[in-house]
Design an enzyme around this catalytic site. Structure first.
Site, PDB file in Angstrom:
ATOM      1  N   ASP B  96       0.861  -1.182   0.000  1.00  0.00           N
ATOM      2  CA  ASP B  96       0.000   0.000   0.000  1.00  0.00           C
ATOM      3  C   ASP B  96       0.899   1.235   0.000  1.00  0.00           C
ATOM      4  O   ASP B  96       2.135   1.128   0.007  1.00  0.00           O
ATOM      5  CB  ASP B  96      -0.992  -0.042   1.160  1.00  0.00           C
ATOM      6  CG  ASP B  96      -0.302   0.012   2.512  1.00  0.00           C
ATOM      7  OD1 ASP B  96       0.919   0.236   2.560  1.00  0.00           O
ATOM      8  OD2 ASP B  96      -0.993  -0.176   3.528  1.00  0.00           O
ATOM      9  N   SER B  97       0.295   2.393  -0.015  1.00  0.00           N
ATOM     10  CA  SER B  97       1.082   3.617  -0.204  1.00  0.00           C
ATOM     11  C   SER B  97       1.478   4.271   1.109  1.00  0.00           C
ATOM     12  O   SER B  97       2.272   5.201   1.127  1.00  0.00           O
ATOM     13  CB  SER B  97       0.260   4.618  -1.006  1.00  0.00           C
ATOM     14  OG  SER B  97      -0.879   5.024  -0.241  1.00  0.00           O
ATOM     15  N   GLY B  99      -0.780   5.838   2.833  1.00  0.00           N
ATOM     16  CA  GLY B  99      -1.792   6.874   3.063  1.00  0.00           C
ATOM     17  C   GLY B  99      -2.732   6.522   4.211  1.00  0.00           C
ATOM     18  O   GLY B  99      -2.837   7.274   5.191  1.00  0.00           O
ATOM     19  N   PHE B 100      -3.377   5.375   4.103  1.00  0.00           N
ATOM     20  CA  PHE B 100      -4.350   5.009   5.130  1.00  0.00           C
ATOM     21  C   PHE B 100      -3.705   4.965   6.515  1.00  0.00           C
ATOM     22  O   PHE B 100      -4.268   5.464   7.496  1.00  0.00           O
ATOM     23  CB  PHE B 100      -4.970   3.650   4.785  1.00  0.00           C
ATOM     24  CG  PHE B 100      -6.013   3.201   5.766  1.00  0.00           C
ATOM     25  CD1 PHE B 100      -7.294   3.721   5.720  1.00  0.00           C
ATOM     26  CD2 PHE B 100      -5.708   2.265   6.749  1.00  0.00           C
ATOM     27  CE1 PHE B 100      -8.264   3.324   6.638  1.00  0.00           C
ATOM     28  CE2 PHE B 100      -6.667   1.860   7.668  1.00  0.00           C
ATOM     29  CZ  PHE B 100      -7.949   2.385   7.607  1.00  0.00           C
ATOM     30  N   ASP B 150      -2.579   8.375  -1.218  1.00  0.00           N
ATOM     31  CA  ASP B 150      -3.864   9.076  -1.203  1.00  0.00           C
ATOM     32  C   ASP B 150      -4.134   9.736   0.142  1.00  0.00           C
ATOM     33  O   ASP B 150      -3.510   9.419   1.153  1.00  0.00           O
ATOM     34  CB  ASP B 150      -5.013   8.112  -1.562  1.00  0.00           C
ATOM     35  CG  ASP B 150      -5.015   6.858  -0.700  1.00  0.00           C
ATOM     36  OD1 ASP B 150      -4.021   6.599   0.011  1.00  0.00           O
ATOM     37  OD2 ASP B 150      -6.017   6.118  -0.731  1.00  0.00           O
ATOM     38  N   CYS B 307     -11.471 -29.344   6.184  1.00  0.00           N
ATOM     39  CA  CYS B 307     -10.409 -28.339   5.985  1.00  0.00           C
ATOM     40  C   CYS B 307      -9.041 -29.003   6.102  1.00  0.00           C
ATOM     41  O   CYS B 307      -8.778 -29.743   7.042  1.00  0.00           O
ATOM     42  CB  CYS B 307     -10.545 -27.218   7.014  1.00  0.00           C
ATOM     43  SG  CYS B 307      -9.226 -25.990   6.911  1.00  0.00           S
ATOM     44  N   CYS B 309      -6.156 -27.661   6.716  1.00  0.00           N
ATOM     45  CA  CYS B 309      -5.137 -26.872   7.421  1.00  0.00           C
ATOM     46  C   CYS B 309      -4.659 -27.580   8.686  1.00  0.00           C
ATOM     47  O   CYS B 309      -5.341 -28.458   9.209  1.00  0.00           O
ATOM     48  CB  CYS B 309      -5.681 -25.483   7.753  1.00  0.00           C
ATOM     49  SG  CYS B 309      -6.534 -25.380   9.338  1.00  0.00           S
TER      50      CYS B 309
END
Lengths: 371, 371
Positions: B96-97, B99-100, B150, B307, B309
């Protein structure tokens, strides 16, 4: 009751030392001796799932009776299929008797000839463990190896206190022997006696008269200087039969393992690989590495170039970052590395014994650790 | 600079919904769409080593630029070979950038047209991120997918505040586009605009004019009711080109994934599987399971019988015990289960789209979760 399906095979004794290459056959597979047992106190080796644990080369795991009896309770473990099913470990498991933990962890401990009453260190609830109760709990847990319930005292201590606890441990060992019901569980007696060679020998002889299938040496690595521990081993081991496995409880550092193997010990357990791993201390053939040190910030080398563990797929810089950032993966990976390190050490030791080169092996390891 | 070696392939659109089956080709392998990206904030998906992560079915991982820039620093990651080498993940990575995170975590945040100045939430040191700096950091990290920097505002908020931040984000996106140097990194623009359909559409059109290789939808799942998020997706997605991947940032619950896929989203990331896993909450097709509940004490059934896992090799009773005893293995195993659950959900969704049965799949899943 004698257990069936267990057999100790003494394959070779090193010509230059008392190191022994053996094999312990059990209904859940055989264990190559000498062996190191990682500690799975509460039904898990901390941070290491059973598949990863197997890939470290571990063949047998230790569980702590005192801890499991308190949480979740031996009856809960039994209702979930026993300790193997509970933790998903299909190989052999050894449970301790709870003796050491009661005396080191519990509150308001009171010893009588009957047993020990105390308060849980978790919620203060009153509890009692007797030799019979310890065996009953271990039978509920369903371990392959059970330990006699012993009276452990701190060292240094008065001679009469140590002697009193030692002889009580012998009487309790006999009661454990009588109480044992399962024929798929092998019971080991525990030699006590502090650092007194004569008391150790007398205790060993008394236990041998009770004819256990294996013998542990307890009450050591509790703060005494290592040479005193080695001297105690030298006094004790000749009093134990050559055709039974010998287990040195709660030991220890890599150098302790090597020195103890040289004196004829077959089995070990210790929290050091995992406890130190959680604390960013890694074992290597060149000594320990403190991963939090700033010198490792941009270090692109692995802990050990030839180690096959998942931690060694990463750089020391990455491992350091994980500890600095308090990421769980730091303790996880370093615990796995340390267990792998211990198991590789044991595998090398077994090869060295087979080729009558244990002393050379011992010298090379000690030189590396001191470098 | 345009990146090479990346290609978005739209394979099929479900006949009964807008759900899309695609494939994102990258120099580090292809990603089957729709996809869910586990969050590896600090160079590790918390508690999950990369081998285990791969075995959950994860194909691409997210790293957080803000966190990595603070600790260990992008230059340290770069000097250790970049983020892939650093964390040992050879597949694609999206960063991600920042920003958040700047707007949600940092202290004393001050926005100008140039960028954002703030204090580190770890040690209070003053820092600045501009669009150019965000791209430079992401290029140092060496992720395969970079995000435009952003300006994220909290919701609900004043219309003019949201509009101001949205148009600033567009101007910053253009600066990111100009700043990008690496041709082995694909840059995505981020549509902002709060819950205002018109603003979302205008923002999308402005970004499309800048010709990004993919488009993210940001600023959602920040507390608004899910129907408002879905309505915002319905307003936004038609303004995005069909031949580019669409990524809904920070979402979400399994039902959010299903509803968003139905509206044409291709990519997701969220901390829910791991954060909830660390907190003893497990996802299943029959809804969530709170593993600390006493009802699971002697429950011998696994979380999900089918499952594959490692958590599902154990009983719920064992997993509960691990959380009660504060054992690391509880968070580890439950995180792995939850990621596996999300990846199995995505794999089923892809099959459902291929067979034009997404609505049936959606209804069946929602019915199971509400049961």
């Amino acid at each position: 009751m004698a257990s069936s399906g267990f057999r100790f095979e003494l394959m070779h004794t090193d010509t230059g030392s008392n190191a022994r290459r053996g094999r312990l056959h059990t209904p859940r597979g055989s264990v190559e001796l000498p062996t190191f047992m990682p500690v799975g106190t509460l039904g898990t080796v901390k941070g290491v799932d059973v598949d990863r644990l197997r890939s470290t080369g571990s063949q047998i795991v230790l569980g702590n009776t005192y801890h499991l009896a308190l949480r979740p309770g031996a009856d809960v473990v039994a209702s979930l299929g026993g300790l193997h099913e509970f933790m998903g470990w299909s190989g052999p498991i050894l449970t301790d008797s709870g003796g050491f933990q009661v005396f080191s962890l519990a509150d308001r401990v009171k010893v009588t000839e009957s047993g020990v009453s105390f308060r849980s260190h978790i919620d203060g609830s009153p509890l009692e463990i007797t030799p019979e109760r310890s065996i009953a709990i271990q039978e509920l847990l369903g371990s392959d190896f059970a330990m006699a319930f012993d009276h452990v005292v701190a060292l240094p201590n008065k001679r009469e206190v140590i002697a009193d606890a030692t002889w009580r441990s012998v009487r309790w060992a006999e009661r454990c022997r009588q109480a044992a019901q399962r024929n798929d569980q092998m019971l080991l007696g525990i030699v006590q006696g502090g650092l007194d060679p004569r008391l150790r020998q007398d205790c060993a002889k008394a236990l041998v008269a009770l004819d256990f299938q294996g013998y542990a040496i307890g009450g050591l690595s509790v703060g005494e200087p290592p040479p005193e521990m080695y001297a105690t081993l030298e006094a004790t081991i000749p009093a134990l039969p050559a055709d039974r496995p010998r287990y040195l409880m709660g030991v220890g550092r890599p150098e302790d393992l090597v020195e103890s193997m040289a004196r004829g010990v077959d089995m070990f357990d210790c929290v050091m690989p995992t406890r130190n791993g959680r604390n960013a201390l890694a074992f290597t053939d060149r000594g320990t590495i403190r991963l939090r040190n700033a010198q490792h910030e941009r270090d692109s080398s692995p802990l050990e170039a030839d180690c096959p563990c998942p931690a060694c797929q990463h750089s020391r810089g990455y491992l350091r970052h994980l500890f600095q950032a308090k990421e769980m993966l730091g303790p996880i990976l370093t615990s796995i590395h340390n267990i792998t390190y211990y198991q590789r050490l044991m595998a090398e030791a077994r090869l060295a014994i087979e080729s009558d080169a244990f002393d050379e092996f011992r010298r090379a390891k000690l030189a590396g650790w001191e470098a």
